[in-house]
Design an enzyme around this catalytic site. Structure first.
Site, PDB file in Angstrom:
ATOM      1  N   ARG A 181       0.834  -1.200   0.000  1.00  0.00           N
ATOM      2  CA  ARG A 181       0.000   0.000   0.000  1.00  0.00           C
ATOM      3  C   ARG A 181       0.869   1.250   0.000  1.00  0.00           C
ATOM      4  O   ARG A 181       0.570   2.225  -0.703  1.00  0.00           O
ATOM      5  CB  ARG A 181      -0.930   0.003   1.220  1.00  0.00           C
ATOM      6  CG  ARG A 181      -2.001  -1.071   1.164  1.00  0.00           C
ATOM      7  CD  ARG A 181      -2.758  -1.182   2.488  1.00  0.00           C
ATOM      8  NE  ARG A 181      -3.529   0.019   2.785  1.00  0.00           N
ATOM      9  CZ  ARG A 181      -4.147   0.253   3.938  1.00  0.00           C
ATOM     10  NH1 ARG A 181      -4.063  -0.642   4.928  1.00  0.00           N
ATOM     11  NH2 ARG A 181      -4.841   1.355   4.127  1.00  0.00           N
ATOM     12  N   CYS A 242      -1.391   6.091   9.013  1.00  0.00           N
ATOM     13  CA  CYS A 242      -1.749   4.730   8.564  1.00  0.00           C
ATOM     14  C   CYS A 242      -2.961   4.870   7.666  1.00  0.00           C
ATOM     15  O   CYS A 242      -3.066   5.826   6.902  1.00  0.00           O
ATOM     16  CB  CYS A 242      -1.996   3.814   9.755  1.00  0.00           C
ATOM     17  SG  CYS A 242      -3.315   4.386  10.868  1.00  0.00           S
TER      18      CYS A 242
END
Length: 285
Positions: A181, A242
């Site tokens: 990611r 995050c």
């Protein structure tokens, strides 16, 4: 080698010995993403550590924000935790049913609201139950207590703060998402988000700070080595990010345990940054 700040963790043995201590309050901070199709509150009702109350990070939040589980005002936080029986003078011990994620978020929220006597149960409910320790479905009737919340602005960052930090490089940006990611190779689990990372960010996947066998935090020497391997300067303050401000708190915990400057959390994280058109994004390592 021991942790530089061991106060952030308690062992299952310690909690078992202090279950009935009058100043201890136990909190279940379990949290799951929608795709996991698990209901943490229902699981809590079914079984929890005796005396625990449930802390819902989606409800003890700024529910007027379009972003998920954003930090609420000090007034709302105080009102909600007071009703849970959590007050000034309590040592709060937080656990969860997944590898430390929800518990770390709750730990950070209490610290951000000025309550520093808060610790995480190392290994959480899975370790507690694996050792045959007691659980119950009995509800814990909370006795309302006074809680004083004072927001510590050094522990939370907004999108404008992060943009300024990228320009000034005054703090390190650390991304706790998985490497795929971070590099932009894996689609984001939330629809409508661009892939990649913030310019100049370091990648330190949160799960690499945990022992995959036990769900506990890595021993101090291994924890320090893994943080160093990410390229972070341990003497310089970090802002952790995050997907939505939850697993970043695991990085915050790891840095705290090693004695690094206490990390701030970018509360909007990638849900905010990757969902806007006015943010710079890079891909690759």
């Amino acid at each position: 080698m021991t942790y530089a700040r061991p106060d952030a963790l308690v062992s299952t043995e310690w909690l078992a010995d202090h279950l009935d201590a009058p100043d201890i309050r136990i909190v279940d901070g379990s949290f799951f993403l929608p795709a996991q199709k698990r209901d943490p509150k229902a699981e809590f009702v079914n079984q929890h550590i005796p005396g625990a109350v449930f802390f819902d990070i989606d409800e003890i939040a700024d529910t007027d924000s379009p972003l998920p589980h954003m930090l609420p005002s000090a007034e709302k936080f105080s009102a909600r935790v007071r009703k849970l029986g959590l007050g000034d003078g309590n040592k709060i011990v937080v656990y969860d049913t997944s590898p430390m994620t929800g518990a770390c978020r709750v730990w950070w929220m209490f610290r951000a609201m000025g309550h520093k006597d808060v610790a995480i149960l190392d290994g959480g409910l899975p370790k507690w139950m694996a050792e045959g320790r007691p659980v119950t479905d009995d509800p814990t009737p909370p006795r309302e207590r006074h809680f004083t919340a004072r927001l510590d602005n050094t522990l939370v960052r907004s999108i404008d703060d992060v943009k300024a930090l990228i320009d000034s490089k005054r703090e390190q940006i650390v991304d706790a998402r998985a490497a795929g990611r971070f590099r932009g190779e894996t689609p984001e689990p939330r629809a409508g988000l661009r892939s990649g990372h913030m310019p100049g960010a370091f990648n330190l996947p949160y799960n690499e700070l945990l022992d995959p066998r036990t769900g506990t935090v890595l021993p101090a020497d291994q924890l320090k080595a893994r943080i160093a391997a990410s390229g972070i300067d341990p003497s310089k303050k970090v802002t952790a990010s995050c997907g939505s401000g939850v697993t970043a708190c695991v990085v915050g915990l790891g840095l705290y345990l090693t004695g690094a400057p206490e990390a701030a959390i970018y509360d909007g994280s990638w849900t905010e940054w990757g969902g806007r058109a006015d943010t710079a994004i890079v891909t690759g390592p």
